[in-house]
Design a protein around this motif. Structure first.
Motif, PDB file in Angstrom:
ATOM      1  N   ASP A 277      69.257  47.463 -77.368  1.00  0.00           N
ATOM      2  CA  ASP A 277      70.558  46.618 -77.433  1.00  0.00           C
ATOM      3  C   ASP A 277      71.078  47.013 -78.488  1.00  0.00           C
ATOM      4  OD1 ASP A 277      70.035  46.380 -74.720  1.00  0.00           O
ATOM      5  OD2 ASP A 277      69.466  43.972 -75.504  1.00  0.00           O
ATOM      6  N   GLU A 278      70.472  47.083 -79.480  1.00  0.00           N
ATOM      7  CA  GLU A 278      71.062  47.032 -80.935  1.00  0.00           C
ATOM      8  C   GLU A 278      71.457  48.415 -81.236  1.00  0.00           C
ATOM      9  OE1 GLU A 278      71.601  44.761 -82.892  1.00  0.00           O
ATOM     10  OE2 GLU A 278      70.617  43.186 -81.921  1.00  0.00           O
ATOM     11  N   LEU A 279      70.610  49.505 -80.808  1.00  0.00           N
ATOM     12  CA  LEU A 279      70.938  50.912 -80.870  1.00  0.00           C
ATOM     13  C   LEU A 279      72.402  51.028 -80.143  1.00  0.00           C
ATOM     14  CD1 LEU A 279      67.470  52.731 -80.447  1.00  0.00           C
ATOM     15  CD2 LEU A 279      68.923  52.505 -82.594  1.00  0.00           C
ATOM     16  N   ALA A 280      72.674  50.588 -79.107  1.00  0.00           N
ATOM     17  CA  ALA A 280      73.763  50.711 -78.280  1.00  0.00           C
ATOM     18  C   ALA A 280      74.901  50.197 -78.813  1.00  0.00           C
ATOM     19  CB  ALA A 280      73.606  49.872 -76.871  1.00  0.00           C
ATOM     20  N   GLU A 281      74.687  49.337 -79.741  1.00  0.00           N
ATOM     21  CA  GLU A 281      75.863  48.813 -80.906  1.00  0.00           C
ATOM     22  C   GLU A 281      75.968  49.626 -81.801  1.00  0.00           C
ATOM     23  OE1 GLU A 281      77.738  45.928 -80.403  1.00  0.00           O
ATOM     24  OE2 GLU A 281      76.668  45.504 -78.393  1.00  0.00           O
ATOM     25  N   GLY A 282      75.363  51.035 -81.961  1.00  0.00           N
ATOM     26  CA  GLY A 282      75.888  51.884 -82.858  1.00  0.00           C
ATOM     27  C   GLY A 282      75.024  51.655 -84.312  1.00  0.00           C
ATOM     28  N   ARG A 283      73.967  50.903 -84.202  1.00  0.00           N
ATOM     29  CA  ARG A 283      73.188  50.854 -85.294  1.00  0.00           C
ATOM     30  C   ARG A 283      72.006  51.966 -85.484  1.00  0.00           C
ATOM     31  NH1 ARG A 283      73.944  45.412 -83.636  1.00  0.00           N
ATOM     32  NH2 ARG A 283      75.039  44.264 -85.243  1.00  0.00           N
ATOM     33  N   SER A 284      71.660  52.223 -86.682  1.00  0.00           N
ATOM     34  CA  SER A 284      70.519  53.027 -86.835  1.00  0.00           C
ATOM     35  C   SER A 284      69.319  52.761 -86.666  1.00  0.00           C
ATOM     36  CB  SER A 284      70.500  53.434 -88.400  1.00  0.00           C
ATOM     37  OG  SER A 284      70.029  52.625 -89.059  1.00  0.00           O
ATOM     38  N   PHE A 285      68.288  53.535 -86.341  1.00  0.00           N
ATOM     39  CA  PHE A 285      66.949  52.695 -85.893  1.00  0.00           C
ATOM     40  C   PHE A 285      66.313  51.748 -86.864  1.00  0.00           C
ATOM     41  CE2 PHE A 285      62.167  53.113 -84.981  1.00  0.00           C
ATOM     42  CZ  PHE A 285      62.555  52.814 -83.488  1.00  0.00           C
ATOM     43  N   GLU A 286      66.451  51.913 -88.145  1.00  0.00           N
ATOM     44  CA  GLU A 286      66.251  50.960 -88.938  1.00  0.00           C
ATOM     45  C   GLU A 286      66.640  49.741 -89.343  1.00  0.00           C
ATOM     46  OE1 GLU A 286      63.218  51.379 -91.056  1.00  0.00           O
ATOM     47  OE2 GLU A 286      62.979  52.853 -89.924  1.00  0.00           O
TER      48      GLU A 286
END
Length: 707
Positions: A277-286
């Motif tokens: 879900d966080e990656l889908a928001e455009g965040r990097s893996f870290e």
């Protein structure tokens, strides 16, 4: 349908009734015999009572009771000025999402196997009592955990009767347009579908995911068949459904939790779905990892490395490659999250490691277990100093009202306004106890022991039937060995009942049969012992322990004085913890992470005899029970076994038995009763889930922890 019948049916569908004495009595009084036959399940009870009978009885003899119980229930549900509203209002607005592979809420719901599930069940009840907005996530096991029968030789036989939704207080979760709510999870190359059931536990809700629907391939329909059933492939499928499926369910319900609590590592895959879900928001893996870590807390229950769930690299690749690719992650990044050495992903993927890496805080379940966990996992934090490892501890407790027998509750209410007053603090407990005479306290103990002995007589008759049913064709069952019991309320009674894992060492007291014979059959100070417990279906060593105890119970010197009760469950446990004088616990230290069964006997006036392990290390003060040794640990297992057995015999012979049988001029065991008073005052106000859930809330659930 009359208003009274509607009320009774409404009450049957919220597990609040299971910890309200008058509500339980209401259902029992409809038909005491049927109540026993349906395993205290009010939904099933009402299915067997005609509408005409129910109408007539609700209109007259039960009318006032129904009104009283319903008013108490409605007041409970409508209460706004709860502890949570006063101390953690943000957890009223947004829920705690609590994930556990098992929930032991009541004996009629076979969704648990042992202590982890009992702890989860007590946790959700106290969360409800305290007014937390609390959601539980688990699986609906259509066969549950097994019913245990013993054949003539004492070998455990497992039976898996189905659980039918229409006979349980669960409701299918639907969408706004009335259709079944279905979520999807990716397992290997397949899409697996799951429906959800909801179960009301007071103010809290427990959601149960279920793959037994036509949309699934046949082998996926059985993911939820049994609690911890099947092989490693089944285990990883269950844990994907619990963790990833649980998050998908919350999203489908449009629920935004304030925190995700993983109770043991079984649900740790939920962190992968949160990462997605966080990656889908455009965040990097870290960045995504940091965001997930802010949202999660983790409780570990396992004090030995071998007890943690681990999956091979090949199994992870087979099961997760498609899911990981669809989520935009790299498989090696995911494998590093569960690798004890992130530089080497060729080994096993450990669920506890995944949970530790992606949680903002973690805890063991007793002070000693916290120390053991910090030592066990210090290598994850690149330190040789366990004090630098960020794993704390919150010691487990019990939901007091659930484990109080009706007779015990009425006894204490005669001297206090409520059980809450008795267990509010040590000072409060001592004030209540000061109103109770020694003769009254001893009368309580006699009545509870008589209730237990009468119950065992009935129970053994049913057990005899099952032994006939499962007898070997060449060796008919000898009823004299199974059905007769010489148990007496005048005799010191020891109870040992728990999961038959080998580290719990159920046969320890039989180490020296001659010495035990002298103890059990002492001419003036005899002892009787009651055993119960299940071994995991795949644990032949645990089954062998059961067989040994049954064999010992058939020896002439122990016949009728040592008994084993088959099919241990919550209902049997309630009887045992209320009736025995001494609760025995003798695991290999420090392998009992916490344990809570001994906490349940205290409010009934029972006393603990335990190895210095788990919660007992914190609770024992020298006069509120007894210790087996002082925490000595030997590297050699046989040496440890002999040492602990000898210490067990010594404390029985020199302390417990003489104290129990020492009487004053009124035939009262004054020193024994003093120990009971000390145990109630020092243990009951502390080792309960109200205190425990408050600690979780203030220290872990709130994003800004408070002391």
């Amino acid at each position: 349908m009359s208003k009274s019948i509607s009320v009774v049916k409404k009450l049957s569908r919220n597990l609040w009734w299971s910890w309200d004495t008058e509500a339980k009595s209401l259902f029992k009084n409809l038909s005491p015999l049927l109540w026993e036959r349906v395993n205290h399940n009010p939904v099933e009870l009402l299915r067997h009572i005609s509408a005409d009978e129910l109408e007539a009885r609700c209109a007259c003899e039960l009318s006032s009771t129904i009104d009283d119980v319903n008013k108490r229930f409605e007041d409970y549900m409508a209460e706004k000025n709860t502890w949570a509203a006063q101390h953690a209002p943000q957890l009223v607005a947004n829920p705690v999402a609590y994930f556990s592979a098992e929930f032991g809420i009541h004996e009629s719901l076979r969704l648990y196997s042992g202590g982890l599930g009992i702890l989860s069940g007590d946790h959700i009840k106290s969360a409800s009592d305290l007014g937390l907005n609390f959601i539980g996530i688990s699986l609906f096991y259509k066969e549950g955990y097994f019913r245990q029968y013993l054949n003539h030789d004492g070998w455990q036989i497992e039976n898996y009767p189905l659980q039918y939704p229409e006979s349980l207080p669960i409701e299918k979760v639907t969408t706004a347009d009335g259709k079944d709510l279905i979520i999807e999870v990716i397992i290997a190359q397949s899409t697996v579908f799951a429906q959800a059931w909801s179960l009301k536990v007071g103010r809290a809700t427990l959601y149960l995911l279920d793959t037994n629907i036509p949309a699934n391939e046949m082998h996926y329909r059985d993911i939820c068949s049994r609690v911890y059933g099947g092989d490693q492939n089944m285990r990883i499928n269950q844990e994907i459904l619990l963790g990833i499926g649980g998050i998908k369910l919350l999203k489908a319900l449009k629920v935004e939790p304030a925190v995700y609590h993983m109770n043991e590592g079984h649900s740790a895959f939920l962190t992968l779905e949160l990462l997605a879900d966080e990656l889908a928001e455009g965040r990097s893996f870290e960045e995504a990892k940091a965001k997930v870590k802010e949202q999660c807390v983790f409780t570990t229950h396992t004090p030995v490395p071998a007890g943690h769930d681990r999956f091979s690299r090949d199994m992870m690749l087979y099961t997760f490659s498609k899911y990981v690719a669809l989520c935009g992650m790299e498989m090696e990044e995911v494998l590093r999250l569960g690798a004890e050495n992130p530089a080497d992903t060729s080994g096993l993927f450990t669920m506890t490691v995944l949970a530790l890496r992606l949680s903002r805080c973690a805890n063991g379940v007793s002070k000693l277990h916290g120390e053991v966990s910090r030592e066990m996992w210090k290598h994850l934090y690149a330190t040789d100093d366990p004090k630098e490892v960020p794993i704390g501890h919150i010691t487990n407790g019990i939901h007091t009202k659930s484990w109080s027998s009706g007779f015990t509750e009425r006894f204490w209410k005669h001297h206090a306004k409520s059980l809450d007053e008795l267990f509010a603090s040590r000072e409060s407990a001592e004030a209540v106890l000061s109103k109770v005479s020694d003769s009254e306290l001893w009368c309580l103990r006699y009545q509870l022991k008589r209730n237990l002995i009468d119950y065992i007589a009935r129970y053994l008759s049913n057990q005899l039937y099952h032994q006939h049913q499962y007898a070997t064709p060449y060796k008919p069952c000898d009823s004299s060995k199974s059905a007769k019991s010489a148990l007496s309320p005048d005799v010191l009674t020891i109870g040992f009942a728990r999961r038959f894992a080998t580290y719990k060492r159920a046969p320890l007291i039989f180490q020296d049969l001659d010495r035990l014979n002298a103890i059990v059959n002492h001419p003036t100070m005899p002892v009787q012992i009651i055993f119960a417990g299940k071994a995991h279906p795949h644990d032949d060593a645990g089954k062998e322990y059961i067989r040994q105890i049954v064999e010992h119970s058939h020896r002439p010197q122990f016949l009728g004085k040592v008994v084993f009760l088959e099919n241990y469950n919550i209902g049997v446990a309630k009887r045992l913890v209320s009736g025995v004088d001494v609760w025995l616990n003798n695991p290999v230290r420090p392998m009992e992470a916490s344990g809570t069964s001994g906490q349940k006997t205290v409010l009934h006036g029972g006393l603990n005899l335990s190895i210095m392990d788990g919660w007992w290390c914190e609770a024992y003060n020298g006069t509120n029970g007894w210790s087996i040794g002082s925490g000595e640990q030997y590297e050699n297992y046989d040496e440890q076994y002999r040492f602990d057995a000898n210490k067990l015999y010594e404390v029985l012979e020199n302390q417990i038995i003489p104290t129990f049988y020492e009487r004053n001029e009124h035939n009262l065991p004054v020193r024994w009763l003093k120990n009971i008073r000390n145990a109630i005052a020092t243990i009951a106000p502390v080792y309960n889930t109200d205190r425990m859930v408050k600690e979780y809330t203030m220290r872990y659930y709130l994003k800004e922890p408070r002391p």
